[in-house]
Motif scaffolding. Structure first.
Motif, PDB file in Angstrom:
ATOM      1  N   ALA A 135      -9.861   8.265  -3.461  1.00 11.45           N
ATOM      2  CA  ALA A 135      -9.084   7.036  -3.673  1.00 11.45           C
ATOM      3  C   ALA A 135      -7.966   7.287  -4.685  1.00 11.45           C
ATOM      4  O   ALA A 135      -6.814   6.879  -4.473  1.00 11.45           O
ATOM      5  CB  ALA A 135     -10.001   5.918  -4.153  1.00 11.45           C
ATOM      6  N   GLY A 136      -8.310   8.004  -5.769  1.00 14.05           N
ATOM      7  CA  GLY A 136      -7.298   8.314  -6.777  1.00 14.05           C
ATOM      8  C   GLY A 136      -6.174   9.150  -6.197  1.00 14.05           C
ATOM      9  O   GLY A 136      -4.989   8.930  -6.479  1.00 14.05           O
ATOM     10  N   LEU A 137      -6.547  10.126  -5.345  1.00 13.38           N
ATOM     11  CA  LEU A 137      -5.533  11.019  -4.769  1.00 13.38           C
ATOM     12  C   LEU A 137      -4.641  10.290  -3.774  1.00 13.38           C
ATOM     13  O   LEU A 137      -3.448  10.607  -3.658  1.00 13.38           O
ATOM     14  CB  LEU A 137      -6.219  12.216  -4.105  1.00 13.38           C
ATOM     15  N   VAL A 138      -5.206   9.310  -3.047  1.00 14.16           N
ATOM     16  CA  VAL A 138      -4.378   8.513  -2.137  1.00 14.16           C
ATOM     17  C   VAL A 138      -3.339   7.742  -2.940  1.00 14.16           C
ATOM     18  O   VAL A 138      -2.153   7.689  -2.579  1.00 14.16           O
ATOM     19  CB  VAL A 138      -5.252   7.565  -1.287  1.00 14.16           C
ATOM     20  N   ALA A 139      -3.779   7.156  -4.064  1.00  8.87           N
ATOM     21  CA  ALA A 139      -2.837   6.425  -4.921  1.00  8.87           C
ATOM     22  C   ALA A 139      -1.750   7.376  -5.425  1.00  8.87           C
ATOM     23  O   ALA A 139      -0.546   7.043  -5.400  1.00  8.87           O
ATOM     24  CB  ALA A 139      -3.585   5.798  -6.101  1.00  8.87           C
ATOM     25  N   LEU A 140      -2.155   8.560  -5.848  1.00 12.76           N
ATOM     26  CA  LEU A 140      -1.191   9.555  -6.317  1.00 12.76           C
ATOM     27  C   LEU A 140      -0.219   9.928  -5.197  1.00 12.76           C
ATOM     28  O   LEU A 140       1.003  10.016  -5.406  1.00 12.76           O
ATOM     29  CB  LEU A 140      -1.932  10.806  -6.807  1.00 12.76           C
ATOM     30  N   GLY A 141      -0.753  10.132  -3.989  1.00  8.76           N
ATOM     31  CA  GLY A 141       0.092  10.467  -2.844  1.00  8.76           C
ATOM     32  C   GLY A 141       1.124   9.390  -2.570  1.00  8.76           C
ATOM     33  O   GLY A 141       2.288   9.672  -2.277  1.00  8.76           O
ATOM     34  N   GLY A 142       0.700   8.126  -2.675  1.00 13.13           N
ATOM     35  CA  GLY A 142       1.627   7.012  -2.481  1.00 13.13           C
ATOM     36  C   GLY A 142       2.741   7.041  -3.509  1.00 13.13           C
ATOM     37  O   GLY A 142       3.917   6.825  -3.185  1.00 13.13           O
ATOM     38  N   LEU A 143       2.379   7.332  -4.758  1.00 16.53           N
ATOM     39  CA  LEU A 143       3.384   7.419  -5.823  1.00 16.53           C
ATOM     40  C   LEU A 143       4.381   8.541  -5.545  1.00 16.53           C
ATOM     41  O   LEU A 143       5.595   8.370  -5.722  1.00 16.53           O
ATOM     42  CB  LEU A 143       2.695   7.679  -7.176  1.00 16.53           C
ATOM     43  N   ILE A 144       3.862   9.690  -5.088  1.00 15.65           N
ATOM     44  CA  ILE A 144       4.746  10.818  -4.799  1.00 15.65           C
ATOM     45  C   ILE A 144       5.728  10.454  -3.687  1.00 15.65           C
ATOM     46  O   ILE A 144       6.936  10.676  -3.804  1.00 15.65           O
ATOM     47  CB  ILE A 144       3.923  12.066  -4.391  1.00 15.65           C
TER      48      ILE A 144
END
Lengths: 239, 62
Positions: A135-144
């Motif tokens: 979940a954290g990595l998906v959020a990070l991916g969205g930010l990128i």
């Protein structure tokens, strides 16, 4: 207007889902089944043997693949409707930018830390920890993805080539940093490194193809009805 | 109005006028149900039968 996009997204997802379901049936199911039998003792069932017939698993997995692509297509349509004005490019190019962003957000970024794994993999982390991390990595991916698009849009007036470089920078930086920093969390003790690499390439390419197919189909459907207004239609006289 | 000339805010306003709250809730609920079934459901029967899909799609599941 919104529903046109949503329906178009679902249709595009349906087309991608048929292709992906075919892929599941013809390639992924037999391969996963083979890998499972090639290694000793891998099963999710408690005492060795599986509780569910393999044909059921295969069928449900094909259905799962179809549903997955439909879901992605629906999300694609909704998000494209809202973000279309902010995305770089014109016409169908916007769809491809969004598809690439979606792929980056929900697949590529998480995979840099938690790579796709074949049956029989040994996990360093518990399932619940992996969910939280995912979940954290998906959020990070969205930010990128968002920072990449914003960077492109900001630089675009000063030249397109420069803007492409600016837009690619966050993505390249994230891929390099994440793949260097992340520890090995999944290992395949019984499979050769080549086989694992091939398996991962298959997963990455098949997921990427779903997005590509969704964007291409969506663009094609959009071109078939070129003269639509983007605002709600003023009350049209219906015959 | 050309497709290039509106903004994200316009789109949100249009959608507000166009979509009933119940419809939005329905779409959202349906999406959540799919996500839950495909990605999160750990109940053994469902989990086992989606096993191939989860491996093939690279889903962090089990």
């Amino acid at each position: 207007m919104f529903f046109t996009y949503f329906k178009r997204g679902l249709l595009a997802g349906g087309v991608a889902g048929l292709a992906y379901g075919l892929f599941m049936a013809a390639v992924a199911n037999p391969l996963v089944g083979y890998l499972e039998h090639a290694q000793h003792g891998h099963s999710h069932a408690p005492d060795g043997g599986s509780v569910i017939a393999e044909s059921t698993t295969a069928l449900v997995s094909v259905g799962g693949g179809l549903l997955w692509a439909l879901f992605l297509g629906g999300c694609f349509g909704i998000v494209l409707y809202f973000l279309e004005p902010a995305l770089p490019g014109r016409g169908a190019a916007k769809g491809f930018v969004l598809a690439a962003s979606g792929f980056l957000t929900i697949s590529v970024t998480p995979w840099l830390v938690l790579p796709p794994f074949a049956p029989g993999a040994e996990q360093a982390l518990a399932t619940s920890t992996r969910f939280a991390l995912y979940a954290g990595l998906v959020a990070l991916g969205g930010l990128i993805a968002a920072s990449s698009v914003l960077a492109y849009n900001r630089i675009e007036p000063r030249g397109r080539a420069l803007a492409v470089v600016a837009g690619a920078t966050p993505v390249v930086a994230a891929v390099v940093v994440l793949s260097l920093v992340s520890p090995t969390l999944v290992s395949h003790p019984e499979l050769s490194a080549d086989l694992v690499a091939a398996y991962r390439a298959m997963v990455v390419l098949s997921q990427g193809s779903i997005w590509l197919l969704i964007a291409a189909t969506f663009g094609w459907l959009q071109r078939r009805t070129p003269f639509e207004s983007t605002t709600t239609e003023p009350t049209q006289p219906t015959p | 109005m050309t497709p290039e000339s509106d903004t994200v805010a316009d789109r949100i306003d249009t959608a507000r006028a166009e979509i009933a709250p119940t419809t939005a809730l329905g779409i959202f609920g349906f999406g959540a149900a799919i996500t839950f079934t495909l990605l999160l459901l750990q109940e053994p029967l469902a989990h086992e039968s989606l096993h191939n899909f989860r491996h093939a799609a690279g889903i962090v599941c089990h």
